[in-house]
Design a protein around this motif. Structure first.
Motif, mmCIF file in Angstrom:
data_model
loop_
_atom_site.group_PDB
_atom_site.id
_atom_site.type_symbol
_atom_site.label_atom_id
_atom_site.label_comp_id
_atom_site.label_asym_id
_atom_site.label_seq_id
_atom_site.Cartn_x
_atom_site.Cartn_y
_atom_site.Cartn_z
ATOM 1 N N TRP A 1 -2.230 7.702 -15.444
ATOM 2 C CA TRP A 1 -1.665 8.332 -14.256
ATOM 3 C C TRP A 1 -0.359 7.617 -13.906
ATOM 4 C CZ3 TRP A 1 -3.701 7.724 -8.627
ATOM 5 C CH2 TRP A 1 -3.399 8.873 -7.891
ATOM 6 N N ASN B 1 2.651 -1.268 -10.041
ATOM 7 C CA ASN B 1 1.463 -0.778 -9.336
ATOM 8 C C ASN B 1 0.377 -0.341 -10.305
ATOM 9 O OD1 ASN B 1 2.239 -1.227 -6.739
ATOM 10 N ND2 ASN B 1 3.085 0.824 -6.412
ATOM 11 N N SER C 1 -1.336 -3.420 -11.646
ATOM 12 C CA SER C 1 -2.246 -3.979 -10.639
ATOM 13 C C SER C 1 -3.509 -3.137 -10.533
ATOM 14 C CB SER C 1 -1.584 -4.016 -9.270
ATOM 15 O OG SER C 1 -0.454 -4.820 -9.319
ATOM 16 N N LEU D 1 -7.820 3.943 -7.563
ATOM 17 C CA LEU D 1 -7.493 5.342 -7.844
ATOM 18 C C LEU D 1 -7.140 5.534 -9.311
ATOM 19 C CD1 LEU D 1 -5.317 6.359 -4.762
ATOM 20 C CD2 LEU D 1 -7.639 7.037 -5.265
ATOM 21 N N LEU E 1 -2.630 1.860 -4.401
ATOM 22 C CA LEU E 1 -2.495 3.218 -3.893
ATOM 23 C C LEU E 1 -3.687 3.513 -3.001
ATOM 24 C CD1 LEU E 1 -1.524 4.884 -7.265
ATOM 25 C CD2 LEU E 1 -0.001 4.133 -5.450
ATOM 26 N N ILE F 1 -0.286 8.455 -2.100
ATOM 27 C CA ILE F 1 -0.075 9.114 -3.379
ATOM 28 C C ILE F 1 0.463 10.510 -3.145
ATOM 29 C CG2 ILE F 1 -1.708 7.781 -4.723
ATOM 30 C CD1 ILE F 1 -3.755 9.977 -4.243
ATOM 31 N N GLN G 1 0.859 -1.171 0.000
ATOM 32 C CA GLN G 1 0.000 0.000 0.000
ATOM 33 C C GLN G 1 0.904 1.232 0.000
ATOM 34 O OE1 GLN G 1 -3.690 0.486 0.895
ATOM 35 N NE2 GLN G 1 -3.708 -1.349 -0.347
ATOM 36 N N ALA G 2 0.634 2.125 -0.914
ATOM 37 C CA ALA G 2 1.456 3.317 -0.983
ATOM 38 C C ALA G 2 0.579 4.548 -0.973
ATOM 39 C CB ALA G 2 2.301 3.298 -2.245
#
Lengths: 235, 426
Positions: free
Chosen positions: B186, B225, B228, B145, B236, A12, A9-10
């Protein structure tokens, strides 16, 4: 074989909002118009004074500590009733009639009057403005309220040239409400008749405007309060 | 399920909310005499887009009776805050994040779970925001996101979406991804776009088919990421706090050049103070002070570029000490004759920072960062406006000459009683 994928999990990161460093403080009615908390209070007008642009029930911000000047509006009490008059006229009247000042008590100088276009909320009982916040009293939803300045005479007797209008975007117009809208190329303030789809002014010398299909209109909101400054303040 | 709500042509629309006469006039917004930062639809329709040099387009704009507005970031900021506050009020405590000046992410999972029609929900929300604040918005809804961003792009660029796009089914999502160039995604920047295109990956849909592990190795975790996220696996998250910046820079270019020693130092001092303020804000300390000055490559003078660096013994947050160090560096940084080699671009930065919240204290360290002084300065400038107080050497005297391009000023509607919206009684 089963493989387990673990996902990270990151947070933003993005564009920072570049405007925040430039943001200045919003206008605040209390800080603009209340210069002396302990000697000022708000009272309702007992009568209508059309020539002065004050209607019965209007809120008057008065200062008891000010020395009245000739052009000031003052509230005074006589025989148990409150009245409003211009100071120089009041002085002349007293001098001419030969009455005594004794049975006349000056309550204070009107610095600001607030006219209502809808039934106002009950004015909270208060001694002075240390107990009441003018801004919170008038502005109920900060993010959708904006102050405007009136320019012109079409909404006399109660909106004068240069008066401040409190435009509330969140309110829905009801019949006979005072609204601000974009009408073709102008931003205007009008009363609206929802049944006949007509815009009209309070000043009878201005023609009503029925909305037709060719008109560009965009509603901005409803005006419940208009403010008039009777004593200039230093900003 | 995440929704991204963004202001439609936010800067340009903010200029004309209360100016109906300009609603069909081509309009550019610019911060100076350089590059435009926003354009309205009428302007795009005549073929002038944003981020173009304004002097190249001004003649065409004049032919179409267009206008140029100078960016008023104070009013934009209030406008932005108002529409976001309205949004936050309507979503009643759902997780949300103000991502940029005109974009807000918020969580709609709880609504999706109880079968709320998200299209209707978003439509109603957009209407309410427009009514309450006058800001027109667009919206995109997706599982992650990145997919919300994809939907937001589709809302503007794909048929049949008009301003909003809700991507729930895999099929609908894929249809959009097939139309979307990979570079519009993005977190896929210009360089990555180049590499991926060379590989033959042209659309977002193609990238979605790729294997995360291979692409993690080939490029970076960021690409993995994205893959995914395109597949609906959230990597995220909006609740995770933003990481502290690892570098902080403040730079500027000067259209009319810096010809004098004092002017140059004042500008450097200003940037230095900006950097120190940002360092204090994110609770870091500076380990290296870096400064550069350079001439413009378009000037006919001999080119000049110099960068100076100073490694500090102690983590620094104090502006006054940084300014003293800047003075030490300064003499080695400037050309012999500034009149012959006028400076175009300057920058002050902190290329290496340490975290002040988790640092190791030293026994013999007596260095004083003058916290009280600096905090007071920060509070004063927060309260009374940027630039009300500073050190004497920050006194700037550079002023841009009046440009040839006439700019209209946007009023300070929300902060200055002399500037409030004028409504006609006619």
């Amino acid at each position: 074989m089963i493989t387990l994928n673990t996902h990270v999990q990151a947070g933003i990161t993005g564009f920072e909002n570049p405007t925040i460093r430039f943001r200045k403080k919003s206008l605040n009615l209390q800080t603009m118009f209340v210069h002396s908390h302990s000697s000022m209070r708000i009272m309702s007008a007992d009568n209508t004074y059309k020539k002065l642009g004050i209607a019965k029930g209007d809120w008057l911000l008065i200062d008891c500590a000010l020395q009245p000047l000739n052009s000031d509006l003052v509230v005074f009490e006589q025989h148990g009733d409150n009245h409003i008059a211009r100071w120089n006229l009041l002085c002349q009247h007293i001098a001419a009639s030969g009455k005594e000042w004794d049975d006349l008590h000056v309550i204070g100088v009107i610095t600001l009057s607030i006219h209502h276009f809808r039934q106002p909320p009950l004015l909270p009982w208060h001694h002075d403005l240390t107990e009441l916040d003018l801004h919170q009293l008038v502005i109920t939803q900060e993010h959708s309220t904006i102050l405007c300045r009136a320019a012109g005479l079409s909404m006399l007797p109660y909106i004068w040239d240069h008066d401040i209008l409190v435009l509330e975007r969140h309110l829905n117009p009801e019949n006979e409400d005072v609204i601000v809208l974009s009408l073709n190329n102008d931003l205007v303030v009008k009363r609206v008749n929802l049944h006949s789809r007509t815009l009209y002014s309070d000043n009878p010398s201005f023609q009503p405007h029925p909305i037709n299909q060719d008109d560009y209109t965009r509603l901005h909101g409803v005006v419940r309060y208009s403010l008039r400054l009777h004593r200039p303040v230093t900003l | 399920m995440i929704c991204l709500l963004d202001g439609t042509r936010f800067y340009a629309e903010s200029c004309i909310t209360y100016k109906p006469a300009l609603r069909n006039t081509p309009l550019l917004v610019t911060a100076g005499q350089g590059i435009s930062i926003a354009a309205n639809r009428a302007c795009t329709n005549i073929g002038i887009s944003k981020f173009t040099p304004i002097w190249e387009e001004i003649d065409r704009l004049r032919v179409h009776k267009g206008i140029v507005y100078k960016a008023n970031f104070n009013t934009f900021s209030h406008h932005s805050d108002r529409f976001m506050t309205a949004l936050e009020k309507h979503i009643q405590g759902a997780r949300s994040m103000r991502y940029s000046v005109d974009e807000v992410f918020y969580d709609v999972s709880h609504l999706h779970q109880i079968n709320v029609d998200l299209n209707e929900h978003v439509q109603a929300l957009r209407k309410a925001i427009y009514k309450e604040t006058g800001v027109p918005t667009g919206a995109g809804v997706g599982k992650t996101l990145t997919l919300a961003k994809v939907a937001s792009w589709a809302a503007k660029n794909c048929q049949p979406y008009q301003g909003q796009c809700v991507l729930i089914s895999e099929k609908e999502t894929d249809a959009v991804l097939k139309q979307m160039p990979v570079g519009k995604l993005w977190n896929i920047g210009r360089q990555l776009n180049k590499h991926l295109t060379q590989e033959g990956i042209l659309t977002a849909y193609q990238l979605k088919q790729c294997d995360t592990k291979t692409y993690h190795k080939r490029y970076s975790i960021n690409v993995a990421n994205v893959i995914s996220e395109l597949n609906g696996i959230a990597c995220l998250d909006i609740s995770v706090e933003r990481e502290k910046k690892k570098q902080i820079w403040s730079t500027a270019s000067y259209r009319d050049r810096l010809h004098y020693r004092d002017d140059l130092f004042a500008e450097l001092a200003h940037h230095c103070a900006e950097v120190m303020r940002k360092i204090r804000d994110q609770k870091s300390e500076m380990k290296t002070l870096s400064v550069f000055v350079s001439t413009s490559k378009y000037d006919r003078c001999p080119p000049f570029y110099r960068r100076g660096e100073l490694t500090l013994e102690n983590g620094l947050t104090d502006t006054s000490f940084a300014l003293q160090q800047l003075r030490v560096l300064f003499d080695d940084l400037i050309p012999d004759n500034l009149a012959k080699q006028p400076i175009y671009k300057v920058g002050v930065g902190a290329p290496s920072l340490i975290d002040a919240e988790v640092k190791q204290f030293e026994l013999f360290n007596r260095f004083d960062n003058k916290d009280t002084l600096n905090n007071t300065l920060d509070q004063l400038s927060d309260r009374f406006g940027k630039g009300v107080i500073g050190f004497a050497c920050q006194q700037r005297s550079y002023h841009e000459r009046q440009g040839e391009i006439e700019m209209l000023e946007l009023e300070n509607y929300y902060t200055d009683i002399r500037d409030i919206v004028v409504v006609k009684c006619v």
